[in-house]
Design an enzyme around this catalytic site. Structure first.
Site, mmCIF file in Angstrom:
data_model
loop_
_atom_site.group_PDB
_atom_site.id
_atom_site.type_symbol
_atom_site.label_atom_id
_atom_site.label_comp_id
_atom_site.label_asym_id
_atom_site.label_seq_id
_atom_site.Cartn_x
_atom_site.Cartn_y
_atom_site.Cartn_z
ATOM 1 N N ARG A 18 0.838 -1.203 0.000
ATOM 2 C CA ARG A 18 0.000 0.000 0.000
ATOM 3 C C ARG A 18 0.867 1.245 0.000
ATOM 4 N NH1 ARG A 18 -4.800 -1.894 4.233
ATOM 5 N NH2 ARG A 18 -5.217 -3.839 3.107
ATOM 6 N N ARG A 66 2.227 1.069 10.315
ATOM 7 C CA ARG A 66 1.876 1.469 8.949
ATOM 8 C C ARG A 66 3.076 1.297 8.033
ATOM 9 N NH1 ARG A 66 -2.612 3.982 7.785
ATOM 10 N NH2 ARG A 66 -2.920 4.623 9.945
ATOM 11 N N GLU A 73 -6.574 -0.782 15.193
ATOM 12 C CA GLU A 73 -7.124 -1.729 14.226
ATOM 13 C C GLU A 73 -6.120 -2.821 13.864
ATOM 14 O OE1 GLU A 73 -8.300 0.040 10.520
ATOM 15 O OE2 GLU A 73 -8.397 -1.902 9.519
ATOM 16 N N SER A 103 -10.197 -6.043 9.800
ATOM 17 C CA SER A 103 -11.399 -5.377 9.312
ATOM 18 C C SER A 103 -12.223 -6.445 8.600
ATOM 19 C CB SER A 103 -10.978 -4.269 8.348
ATOM 20 O OG SER A 103 -12.028 -3.368 8.138
ATOM 21 N N ARG A 120 0.963 -6.003 12.683
ATOM 22 C CA ARG A 120 0.313 -5.385 13.841
ATOM 23 C C ARG A 120 0.147 -6.394 14.983
ATOM 24 N NH1 ARG A 120 -3.962 -0.919 11.307
ATOM 25 N NH2 ARG A 120 -2.331 0.207 10.179
#
Length: 418
Positions: free
Chosen positions: A258, A273, A345, A348, A385
């Site tokens: 990403r 991130r 988070e 999801s 994460r």
RNA sequence: GCCGAGGUACUCUAACGGUAAGGGACUGGUCUCGAAAACCAGCGGUCGCAAGGCCUUAGGAGUUCAAGUCUCCUCCUCGGCGCCA
């Protein structure tokens, strides 16, 4: 993508959805206008084509009878010119409508809470209790660098900002988590697949990453895109197919890519991130009437990973203002991050209903004819994460980190990193 | 990368340049105590209240009154060769 017919017959429902998502409705208005003009053009064009077909048949008949057909052939020339004009206009309208349709988000489920932004996301449940530390907690990057298991400096040298090199027990921990997650999901009934991550443009459109989110994707030469999530390859596995037996459950480990465009300044330190990260994904293809039950189950399947790792977390329901473009309903699972003192988070889980299936043309048969399946997916989990959560929640005062029991078999029985 | 063969609807398979035929599977019906078989019907998209029409042969461009069919370009699949971790 919504169906044109649906938009035509339910413009208010679409308008309502856009408003709840805090989005403008001018494109919708333009679409409705184009649709009206499109149908007018179709009627006129079809009438002319009917004439052409009839005259052409006459020509065939006359020629067979060795008669002269010059008059008919002449008549056709002017009609054909007009048909071309109308067809060009129709083509323009259609590409215009297609572009708008591809950029209209899914209709939120009636069970998706209405709200403006992430502050309006209700907490559904909180599981586990944050551990009380008798010493100042360190952020994961400090723990990792002190233990020499993640090297940010050298990662920047070879790839720039936003990358990490896992080393020694860090690399082993990442690998252990991937295997552990896949094994749990395998037991839960998901069939493992290991797909490519270089995607065609068509696949990226199928799951909704393109055309709207091009800026967030890495594009390669030769027209490929790097998959931002295993959702893309796995959902598109069945592009243009009929699924003969439903449901179909898959789990997949892939690297994810990403650009994180527009996210400068957020989570710049550490591995929360990254431009490249690992993720184990869950994907379901189900009958429409079962999709919301399946969303609950899928979310619980992802939660089980955190339960087994004994990491505190909570589940929130994304409100309409925070809901992703393709989703009708989404639960986020957030893991406790001690150094930040908050939940972040880590997964999801979404029901896309028929939104992706319509784009990717994934159907099943019913007595009433072909129907689009419902697709769902969720992270089970984001591996990087999870490393954050393990390092921070299991840290000790002396800087070492205990290894969660369930991971020890994957690490030759090791009980700690020091 | 090179050579060859292909691509027609869920699947298989036809169509002198004259407007997509047929089989299988599937769904419904008739028949039957029930099933099978047989028979009948439906079985690509789209516009339309309907009648009916238009479109559809991997995708695009062209020639023609008319293209699955002829020409050019692109994509994909399958063989064979080459190269490669």
């Amino acid at each position: 993508m919504l169906e044109l017919k649906f938009v035509r017959n339910n413009p208010d429902a679409v308008r309502d959805a856009l408003v709840k998502r805090n989005m403008g409705t001018e494109h919708l208005d333009r679409l409705i206008g184009l649709d009206k003009e499109w149908r007018q053009c179709l009627v006129e064009g079809d009438r002319l084509k009917q004439t052409r077909n009839r005259v052409t048949q006459e020509v065939a008949r006359l020629k067979k009878e060795k008669k002269d057909a010059a008059a008919q052939i002449d008549e056709m020339r002017s009609i054909n010119a007009r048909i071309k004009e109308i067809d060009d206009r129709i083509r323009d309208i259609e590409s215009g409508m297609q572009e708008i349709l591809l950029n209209i988000p899914n209709i939120p489920s009636s069970t998706t809470p209405v709200g403006r932004d992430e502050n309006d996301n209700p907490v559904i449940r909180v599981v586990g209790e944050p551990r009380k530390f008798g010493f100042p907690v360190k952020p994961h990057w400090e723990i990792a660098e002190n233990l020499d298991i993640i090297d940010f400096q050298r990662a920047a040298k070879i790839s720039g900002q936003g990358f990490a090199v896992y080393k020694g027990m860090g690399a082993k921990l990442e690998r252990a988590l991937i295997s552990f997650m896949l094994d749990v999901h395998d037991r839960q009934g998901y069939v493992e697949v290991f797909p490519p991550v270089l995607m065609t443009e068509k696949a990226m459109i199928g799951t909704g990453q393109l055309p709207k989110f091009k800026e967030d994707m890495y594009a390669c030469t030769d027209g490929f895109y790097l998959a931002p999530t295993a959702e893309v390859p796995v959902t598109n596995l069945y592009m243009d197919e009929y699924l003969e037996k439903l449901p179909v459950f898959h789990t997949a480990y892939t690297a994810c890519f990403r650009r994180e465009a527009g996210k400068h300044g957020q989570d710049t330190r550490g591995i929360i991130r990254q431009h490249q990260f690992n993720k184990v994904e869950l994907v379901k293809f189900v009958r429409p009437e079962t999709s919301y039950d399946e969303l609950e189950k899928l979310t619980k399947d992802a939660e089980e990973i955190l339960q087994l790792l004994k990491i505190p977390y909570r589940v929130i329901s994304l409100c309409t203002g925070d809901l992703g473009f393709s989703a009708a309903k989404t639960y986020d699972i957030e893991a406790w991050v001690p150094a930040q003192g908050k939940y972040r988070e880590i997964s999801s889980c979404s029901n896309f209903e028929s939104f992706q299936a319509r784009r990717a043309n994934i159907r099943y048969r019913t007595p009433e004819g072909p129907q689009f399946v419902h697709t769902l997916n969720g992270s089970g989990l984001a591996v990087g994460r999870t490393v954050v959560a393990v390092l921070e929640n299991y840290q000790r005062e002396d800087g070492s980190v205990e290894i969660p029991e369930v991971l020890r078999p994957y690490l030759h029985g090791a009980t700690e990193i020091r």
